[in-house]
Every structure is written in structure tokens, then in C-alpha cells.
Write a protein that holds these residues in place. Structure first.
Motif, PDB file in Angstrom:
ATOM      1  N   LYS A 503       0.787  -1.329  -0.028  1.00 21.19           N
ATOM      2  CA  LYS A 503      -0.079   0.067   0.009  1.00 21.19           C
ATOM      3  C   LYS A 503       0.768   1.047  -0.008  1.00 21.19           C
ATOM      4  N   ARG A 504       0.326   2.198  -0.773  1.00 20.69           N
ATOM      5  CA  ARG A 504       1.106   3.595  -0.527  1.00 20.69           C
ATOM      6  C   ARG A 504       0.004   4.731  -0.387  1.00 20.69           C
ATOM      7  N   GLY A 505       0.470   5.786   0.072  1.00 18.99           N
ATOM      8  CA  GLY A 505      -0.509   6.947   0.118  1.00 18.99           C
ATOM      9  C   GLY A 505      -0.132   8.108   1.156  1.00 18.99           C
ATOM     10  N   GLU A 506      -0.895   8.983   0.895  1.00 19.25           N
ATOM     11  CA  GLU A 506      -0.348  10.358   1.870  1.00 19.25           C
ATOM     12  C   GLU A 506      -1.503  10.773   2.902  1.00 19.25           C
ATOM     13  N   LEU A 507      -0.914  10.704   4.161  1.00 20.90           N
ATOM     14  CA  LEU A 507      -1.954  10.858   5.262  1.00 20.90           C
ATOM     15  C   LEU A 507      -1.288  12.274   6.083  1.00 20.90           C
ATOM     16  N   PHE A 508      -2.497  12.638   6.775  1.00 17.42           N
ATOM     17  CA  PHE A 508      -2.018  13.978   7.667  1.00 17.42           C
ATOM     18  C   PHE A 508      -1.255  13.681   8.828  1.00 17.42           C
ATOM     19  N   LEU A 509      -0.193  14.313   8.930  1.00 22.39           N
ATOM     20  CA  LEU A 509       0.513  14.253  10.360  1.00 22.39           C
ATOM     21  C   LEU A 509       0.037  15.145  11.413  1.00 22.39           C
ATOM     22  N   LEU A 510      -0.216  14.597  12.406  1.00 18.86           N
ATOM     23  CA  LEU A 510      -0.775  15.146  13.723  1.00 18.86           C
ATOM     24  C   LEU A 510       0.130  15.584  14.695  1.00 18.86           C
ATOM     25  N   GLU A 511       1.440  15.252  14.665  1.00 20.32           N
ATOM     26  CA  GLU A 511       2.341  15.596  15.858  1.00 20.32           C
ATOM     27  C   GLU A 511       3.907  15.618  15.062  1.00 20.32           C
ATOM     28  N   GLU A 512       4.556  16.362  15.343  1.00 11.84           N
ATOM     29  CA  GLU A 512       5.964  16.477  14.845  1.00 11.84           C
ATOM     30  C   GLU A 512       6.728  15.806  15.558  1.00 11.84           C
ATOM     31  N   SER A 513       7.188  14.681  15.026  1.00  8.01           N
ATOM     32  CA  SER A 513       8.119  13.833  15.716  1.00  8.01           C
ATOM     33  C   SER A 513       9.375  14.285  15.230  1.00  8.01           C
ATOM     34  N   SER A 514      10.535  13.639  15.799  1.00  7.39           N
ATOM     35  CA  SER A 514      12.064  14.364  15.601  1.00  7.39           C
ATOM     36  C   SER A 514      12.387  14.068  13.974  1.00  7.39           C
ATOM     37  N   ILE A 515      11.809  13.137  13.329  1.00  8.14           N
ATOM     38  CA  ILE A 515      12.205  12.857  11.991  1.00  8.14           C
ATOM     39  C   ILE A 515      11.428  13.955  11.101  1.00  8.14           C
ATOM     40  N   PHE A 516      10.465  14.543  11.469  1.00  5.94           N
ATOM     41  CA  PHE A 516       9.775  15.668  10.501  1.00  5.94           C
ATOM     42  C   PHE A 516      10.084  17.056  10.841  1.00  5.94           C
ATOM     43  N   ARG A 517      11.121  17.271  12.023  1.00 13.68           N
ATOM     44  CA  ARG A 517      11.087  18.640  12.480  1.00 13.68           C
ATOM     45  C   ARG A 517      11.813  19.647  11.444  1.00 13.68           C
ATOM     46  N   LYS A 518      12.495  19.181  10.493  1.00 14.00           N
ATOM     47  CA  LYS A 518      13.404  19.872   9.569  1.00 14.00           C
ATOM     48  C   LYS A 518      12.212  20.633   8.266  1.00 14.00           C
ATOM     49  N   ILE A 519      11.234  19.638   8.350  1.00  8.39           N
ATOM     50  CA  ILE A 519      10.304  20.331   7.335  1.00  8.39           C
ATOM     51  C   ILE A 519       8.771  20.182   7.771  1.00  8.39           C
ATOM     52  N   ALA A 520       8.575  20.786   8.797  1.00  5.76           N
ATOM     53  CA  ALA A 520       7.299  20.905   9.556  1.00  5.76           C
ATOM     54  C   ALA A 520       6.469  21.824   8.982  1.00  5.76           C
ATOM     55  N   SER A 521       6.804  22.487   8.006  1.00  9.67           N
ATOM     56  CA  SER A 521       5.804  23.254   7.308  1.00  9.67           C
ATOM     57  C   SER A 521       4.652  22.825   6.599  1.00  9.67           C
ATOM     58  N   CYS A 525       2.525  13.228   5.513  1.00 11.54           N
ATOM     59  CA  CYS A 525       3.772  12.424   5.010  1.00 11.54           C
ATOM     60  C   CYS A 525       3.098  11.414   4.065  1.00 11.54           C
ATOM     61  N   TYR A 526       4.176  10.773   3.377  1.00 12.31           N
ATOM     62  CA  TYR A 526       3.702   9.812   2.480  1.00 12.31           C
ATOM     63  C   TYR A 526       4.341   8.468   2.704  1.00 12.31           C
ATOM     64  N   LEU A 527       3.349   7.422   2.886  1.00 14.06           N
ATOM     65  CA  LEU A 527       3.933   6.129   3.335  1.00 14.06           C
ATOM     66  C   LEU A 527       3.996   5.173   2.189  1.00 14.06           C
ATOM     67  N   PHE A 528       5.192   4.402   1.942  1.00 15.74           N
ATOM     68  CA  PHE A 528       5.153   3.168   1.116  1.00 15.74           C
ATOM     69  C   PHE A 528       5.389   1.921   2.048  1.00 15.74           C
ATOM     70  N   LEU A 529       4.434   1.194   1.960  1.00 15.69           N
ATOM     71  CA  LEU A 529       4.602  -0.116   2.624  1.00 15.69           C
ATOM     72  C   LEU A 529       4.554  -1.207   1.952  1.00 15.69           C
ATOM     73  N   PHE A 530       5.638  -1.855   2.065  1.00 15.67           N
ATOM     74  CA  PHE A 530       6.112  -3.168   1.448  1.00 15.67           C
ATOM     75  C   PHE A 530       5.826  -4.277   2.090  1.00 15.67           C
ATOM     76  N   ASN A 531       5.989  -5.579   1.600  1.00 10.65           N
ATOM     77  CA  ASN A 531       5.525  -6.704   2.418  1.00 10.65           C
ATOM     78  C   ASN A 531       6.726  -7.005   3.457  1.00 10.65           C
ATOM     79  N   ASP A 532       7.623  -6.307   3.688  1.00 12.33           N
ATOM     80  CA  ASP A 532       8.671  -6.379   4.686  1.00 12.33           C
ATOM     81  C   ASP A 532       9.150  -5.179   5.393  1.00 12.33           C
TER      82      ASP A 532
END
Length: 708
Positions: A503-521, A525-532
Motif C-alpha cells: 500500500k502507498r498513500g498520503e496521510l495527515f501528520l498530527l504531531e511533529e516527531s523528531s524525523i519531521f522537525r526540519k520540514i514541519a511546514s 507524510c507519504y508512506l510506502f508499505l512493502f511486504n517486509d
């Protein structure tokens, strides 16, 4: 209009006098001796209105001084029958649809009476009555409309005999005879009846090839595992009570003509073999014959795809050679394989009234001649993509395609319904062969041969599915490898033969985690889910994604949240703007640390689909103990997967429903165990418990016996 009114009253008084004189009626319309009285207007319709008039009133010899009573058709036992069903002669229960009335067939009341008067003066003009007052409904404004009941009245008058060729007047009998109903026919001559064809005569021609049907319009009985399938009811001997009901209570309704069955073939009926054939053997012959006739319908539809679409110069001129190849692939090879298969089946059918077996033909063609199906199914991803691209961006293609689809040969069906025929046929053949196995259980050698054929066909279907998946997944992974930019994140080798996208797709980000602080504007986020593995990115463009983090799928946990939960940022004040939240925990990310991401989707179904996909690994090890308790649906029209977590389904596929959410169903396809989401509107629920249990038994049998 004035002329019509004058016509309608032209000979009203003399006609009424004739009617009453002939039928010996009093003013109230009741039979009695004596001189008939004449009413002032024609207020009641009588059967005498549509009988040819004799030159003189008939002389009825009295018996014991009393005239014989006259029984009108409106007082006959059939007319007095009460209830919701109409009793009519069995010979009139024919497949006829109401025809559009042409202006030429409408007649005024006066014109109808004038035509009757002309018939009385010269009976040779009309050998049988062709128009009657009972063909019309008369309302308060004297508006007349034709009715479709005239055939029953015309048949009732056949007993009166045609007018003499010498011009002699026809003498009316003293009593209108009731139309005798047909008695029960001998068992050998009775056509099979079931719930859909009760008491109906089927006017089939001598061969199933006389009127070929499109494969899209037929539904093989062998796909139904219920004990109440058409072929089972077709062959069960009717009880005496059932036979009596079939002969005395005939309900005429609109219906679609059924397919010709083996028991209805002229050579079968003439041979008299049905009198000695066992029920089990007759069912086996029906299963064999259905494989033959359905292959002929399939071959007929494939021929239309080739002649009307593939060979169309107008359509080919609207696309490139590559697009044309992607659209039609090796359909000519598939057509040749189907033609060869049908010829082998037909040759066996012509050689014997009762076919010995066809399992050897099925096995031989599945192993040696059906390989074009694998190539065609492997091309499916390119085919669907090319068709979508041409339909969306090529106006000339759309116009040329629209003109072809309008042709009567195509039956009003779109080209896509013809393109998917090979996928439909190759997946139905194992189910039809499984039905043949069930009908052959009483004969060990035939049963073994049918099982071998079933295994060969199931292996073919598996190769077709794997070919389609492999082509799609390989291309998909190469494309994503060029689109994902790992930047400062440790690179992950994406391309692998054992990896595919779930599955793949764009979702709303509700909280700024450490991995998103640099581009929090941008709060997405966009997720790519593979079988592993799960890859978390930020979308830069339609073809470029910046990787923020990733984690192995067995190191990912997901939890559904309610919008009112206090753990959400902003608490209850955010509940209206966060309708469908869920939480994703990365127990060990790319740097070996734990991360938590709060996400939200647009709909409840989208959130359910993400949670289902993220728990893919867990569900792999959770087998359902009793799948018979799960609801089942039958697919009513083909559905093509548009996202990675969806499933492509063919018409008549049976699916076990694992989950439902907001108009979407997550299910397991019965024939091969593949799972995915599909719209609820493309399916209908199977409510028969017998059918549900039969489907589960078939699923278990297919997966054990085929072992593929």
C-alpha cells in the motif's frame, strides 16, 4: 374525432339485437327462454361479440321443454378461479414480450365493429377472428387500449371450427365449451422444469450453435456449489403433487430464455436414453455439455474482440504500434488455443450421445496448449494502464471506440468486457472441472482423470496469477527505486525478487516527531508499505519522494485511536479536525531508535485499510479455524484494482468477507485465497446457508486436491 364517434355508433342497435337473439339473453344478460330483450347501450362485453354471426339464429332442440343453459366464458371454471395466479392453457405459456404498438394497429371502436360486420358478410375474409372486444380496456372516457390477452380467447374459439369454404354460415353451438387443459406428458417427453422454468416450453433449435450468446451474458451452472443449483433441480424427478401443480397452475411472466441443456438436445430426446439414464449420470452429462457450450460462447465473444476491435483500422489509427500491442497483446494466440480446445470437445460430443469423458482433453490442453493464457495475463498491467491512458487523453480513440461499441454485434458491451475474457475463462475452468469431479465420484477411474485435469488447470491459473503479479511488481520496484531519494538516511536496497508493494498513500501528520522537525511546514507524510518494510517519506513532486525513515515490518506496531482521545495533540479541541486518527510505532527505525507517529486519514475506510495493511505480518500467522462462519458475497460485475491493497475480481467470483468498513469490503477470494479490498457495491451477499457451506467445502477441496 367526430368521424370516430360516428363510426363507433354506426350499427350499435342492430348488433346488440343480434347478440341477444343468438345467445337468448334477457335484459340483464342472463339466459332464459323466450324472446330476448334489447338493451339501450352496449354496457357489458360478451363472448358473442367476437363470434362470426350466422345468417339465421340457430335452432336448438329443447330437452324436457327447457332450453339448454348457456355458459359464458366469464362464468367458466377457469374464469372463476380465485387467487394471485392466472390459469391459462399450457400451450399458451410462451416466451413473448410486449411489442411496441405501432400506430397502424390502433383501431377506433367503430372501425373494429365495421371489420366484424364485413367478416360476417363474407366469412372467407377472415379464417379466424383477429380482433375482439376483450383485447381492449374501456375506461370512462371510452379510451381503448390493446391488451395481450387476445391469444387465450382466440385459442378458446378454435373449437368452433373455421368458416366453411363454401360460404355457408357457421352455426353457433348451444354452449360455449371450456378449453380443456393439457394432461401430463409422458416422462420421456417432458422437458425439465426448475424454479425458473416451471411449466414452460423451451423453443430451442436443434443445436447450441444456432443462436450463440456472448460469454459476458451467461452464468455457468457449474460455478454454483449449492444443492439448489439449476442442474440439480433440472434432474430431480418431480413428485406427483409437483407435476400436478405444474400442469394446473401456470404463471406467465417475463423471463430470459435459458441456455440449452444436454437433456433438451433433439438427439438425446429422440434416442430415448433419458428413460434409462440414472440421475447421477445425467448430471455428469450436463456438466460435460456446459463446458462445451460455455467454451463456444467464449469463442464467439473472442471472435468479436478480434474482428470488431483488434482489426479495426479506425481504432488502430488513433494509437501507436506499442499501445496497440499492449492493448491486445497475444489475443490471436488465445483465440487459436480456444478454437482448438472447442474443436476437440465438439468432436467428442458428436461421436457419442452420452460422452464417455472429457477429462483427458482438459488435462492435455491445460498442459500443452493453454500457455498463451499465461502471456496474456502477464500483460494485464500494461493493458489496463494503456487503456486508461488512451481513454483519458486521446479524444480520437474515445470517439472511434464509442462508434465500435454501438454496433449490434458488440451487444452494447464496452471493449473492456471483451479484453478481460481470457482472465475470466481461465479462472472459471477449474471450477467447472471441479463440478465435473463431483458428478463423477461414483466412477473411480473417471474421478481420478477429472482430478488430474483439475490439478493441471489449477496449476495453469497459478502460473497466470504469478505472471501478472511478477510483471507488475518488477516494474513497480524499478520505478520506485528511481523515485525514492534517501538523502541523509541510510540507503535501503529496494529491488528484490521477494519484495512487493502492499500500500502507498498520503496521510495527515498530527504531531511533529523528531524525523519531521526540519520540514514541519507541511503537515503530511507519504508512506510506502512493502511486504517486509515501511518507508516514511515527504512528497516533493508526483515522481519524487524524500525518505525520512524506515523500519522492518516486524518492528512496526499500529493502534486505532478515537478522535476524542486526550492523547491526541490539542485534546478534544482537535476532535473535529481529526476524524480518523491512528498511531504508528517504529520499535526500531533506520537508526535503531524508537519513533512514534500520529496520523489521520480522510475516511474511516482508508484508516481501516492502512491498519489492515500494517498488520500484514501478524495476519499471515493467524488462520481462521472456521471459515464457514464468515459472510460470503458473489461478485456481480468485474472490478479492477486501482491501488496495491485492492483485489481484482471477475464476475461470479465468491469472496469470504473478512472485514467491512464504510462501503468497502476486505475479503479472501475463494478460488485461490488471495486477499484485498473492493467496493461493496460490486457484490451481493449470499444468504443461502446451503450455498455458503458448499462454497467452503469447495474451497477446502480445491486447496487440498490441487496442492498448487
Amino acid at each position: 374525432m367526430s368521424q370516430r364517434h360516428s363510426d363507433s355508433s354506426l350499427d350499435e342497435e342492430p348488433l346488440e339485437q343480434r347478440f341477444h337473439a343468438e345467445l337468448r339473453l334477457d335484459a340483464n344478460g342472463n339466459p332464459m327462454p323466450g324472446i330476448p330483450m334489447v338493451r339501450s347501450s352496449l354496457k357489458a362485453r360478451t363472448n358473442a361479440a367476437f363470434e362470426p354471426e350466422a345468417s339465421e339464429p340457430p335452432q336448438v332442440p329443447p330437452e324436457d321443454g327447457e332450453p339448454r343453459p348457456i355458459v359464458l366464458s366469464t362464468q367458466s371454471p377457469a374464469a372463476l378461479k380465485m387467487g394471485t395466479q392466472q390459469l391459462i392453457p399450457k400451450s399458451l405459456a410462451v416466451a413473448s414480450k410486449a411489442k411496441t404498438k405501432s400506430p397502424a394497429r390502433h383501431q377506433s371502436f367503430g372501425a373494429a365493429m365495421l371489420s366484424k360486420e364485413a367478416a360476417r358478410r363474407d366469412p372467407r375474409l377472415f379464417s379466424t377472428p383477429s380482433f375482439s372486444l376483450d383485447d381492449m380496456d374501456v375506461d370512462t372516457s371510452m379510451n381503448l387500449t390493446r391488451k395481450l390477452r387476445n391469444q387465450s380467447y382466440r385459442a378458446a374459439m378454435k373449437g368452433l371450427g373455421p368458416p366453411s369454404s363454401k360460404g355457408d354460415s357457421v352455426q353457433l353451438g348451444p354452449k360455449l365449451q371450456a378449453l380443456a387443459e393439457e394432461g401430463p406428458r409422458p416422462p420421456a417427453q417432458c422437458l425439465a422444469k426448475n424454479k425458473k422454468t416451471l411449466g414452460r416450453k423451451r423453443a430451442h433449435k436443434g443445436s447450441f450453435k444456432d443462436e450463440p450468446q456472448l460469454y459476458q451474458e451467461i452464468r455457468e451452472r457449474g460455478l454454483n456449489t449449492s444443492h439448489e443449483s439449476d442442474d440439480d433441480i433440472l434432474d430431480e424427478p418431480a413428485s406427483p403433487e409437483g407435476s400436478q401443480r405444474a400442469d394446473t397452475t401456470i404463471v406467465v411472466k417475463s423471463y430470459r430464455p435459458a441456455q440449452l441443456t444436454w437433456s433438451q438436445l433433439p438427439e438425446v430426446l429422440e434416442s430415448g436414453i433419458l428413460d434409462t439414464l440414472s440421475v447421477e449420470e445425467r448430471k455428469r452429462q450436463e456438466a460435460i455439455f456446459e463446458i462445451l457450450t460455455s467454451e463456444f460462447s467464449y469463442l464467439h465473444s473472442l471472435s468479436i474482440l478480434v474482428t470488431e476491435f483488434l482489426q479495426s483500422r479506425e481504432l488502430k489509427a488513433t494509437m501507436t504500434q506499442t499501445e496497440h500491442h499492449h492493448l491486445f497483446s497475444n489475443i490471436l494466440d488465445v483465440l487459436a488455443a480456444s478454437q482448438k480446445f472447442f474443436e476437440a470437445l465438439e468432436q467428442r460430443h458428436k461421436a457419442q450421445v452420452c460422452v464417455e469423458d472429457i477429462s483427458d482433453i482438459l488435462e492435455d490442453h491445460a498442459e500443452k496448449h493453454f500457455h498463451p493464457y499465461i502471456a496474456y495475463c502477464s500483460n494485464e498491467v500494461y493493458q489496463q494502464r494503456t487503456l486508461q491512458k488512451l481513454s483519458n487523453s486521446n479524444a480520437a480513440f474515445r470517439e472511434a471506440l464509442r462508434e465500435i461499441e454501438k454496433r449490434p454485434t458488440c451487444g452494447g458491451l464496452p471493449m473492456i468486457s471483451f479484453l478481460i475474457l481470457p482472465m475470466q475463462r481461465v479462472t472459471r475452468l477449474p471450477l467447472l472441472t471441479d463440478t465435473l469431479c463431483l458428478k463423477t465420484q461414483g466412477h473411480p477411474e473417471r474421478c481420478k482423470a477429472a482430478s488430474r485435469a483439475l490439478k493441471a488447470l489449477s496449476k495453469l491459473v497459478k502460473q497466470c496469477n504469478e505472471g501478472a503479479h511478477k510483471m507488475e511488481r518488477t516494474e513497480q520496484m524499478y520505478t520506485l527505486h528511481t523515485q525514492l531519494d534517501f538523502g541523509k538516511v541510510k540507503s535501503l536496497p529496494l529491488i528484490s525478487a521477494s519484495r512487493w508493494l502492499l500500500k502507498r498513500g498520503e496521510l495527515f501528520l498530527l504531531e511533529e516527531s523528531s524525523i519531521f522537525r526540519k520540514i514541519a511546514s507541511r503537515p503530511t507524510c507519504y508512506l510506502f508499505l512493502f511486504n517486509d518494510v515501511l518507508v516514511v517519506t515527504k512528497k516533493k513532486s508526483e515522481e519524487s519522494y524524500l525518505v525520512q525513515d524506515y523500519a522492518q515490518l516486524d518492528q512496526v506496531q499500529v493502534r486505532k485511536l478515537e478522535a476524542s482521545e486526550p492523547s491526541l495533540p490539542g485534546g478534544s479541541t482537535r476532535s473535529s479536525s481529526v476524524p480518523h486518527p491512528f498511531q504508528v510505532n517504529l520499535l526500531r527505525n533506520s537508526e535503531g531508535r524508537q519513533e512514534q507517529i500520529l496520523l489521520s486519514s480522510d475516511s474511516a475506510s482508508e484508516r481501516a485499510r492502512w491498519i489492515t495493511a500494517l498488520t500484514y505480518k501478524e495476519r499471515q500467522w493467524q488462520g481462521l479455524t472456521n471459515k464457514g462462519d464468515l459472510p460470503q458475497v458473489e461478485i456481480t460485475k468485474a472490478y479492477f484494482a486501482k491501488q496495491a491493497d485492492e483485489i481484482t475480481l471477475q464476475q461470479a467470483d465468491v469472496v469470504l468477507v473478512l472485514q467491512e468498513e464504510d462501503g468497502w469490503l476486505h475479503g479472501e477470494r475463494l478460488r485461490d485465497g488471495e486477499t484485498g479490498w473492493f467496493p461493496e457495491s460490486f457484490a451481493r451477499c449470499i444468504t443461502s446457508r446451503v450455498a455458503v457451506e458448499g462454497n467452503v467445502r469447495r474451497m477446502e477441496r480445491l486447496r487440498v486436491e490441487t496442492d498448487v
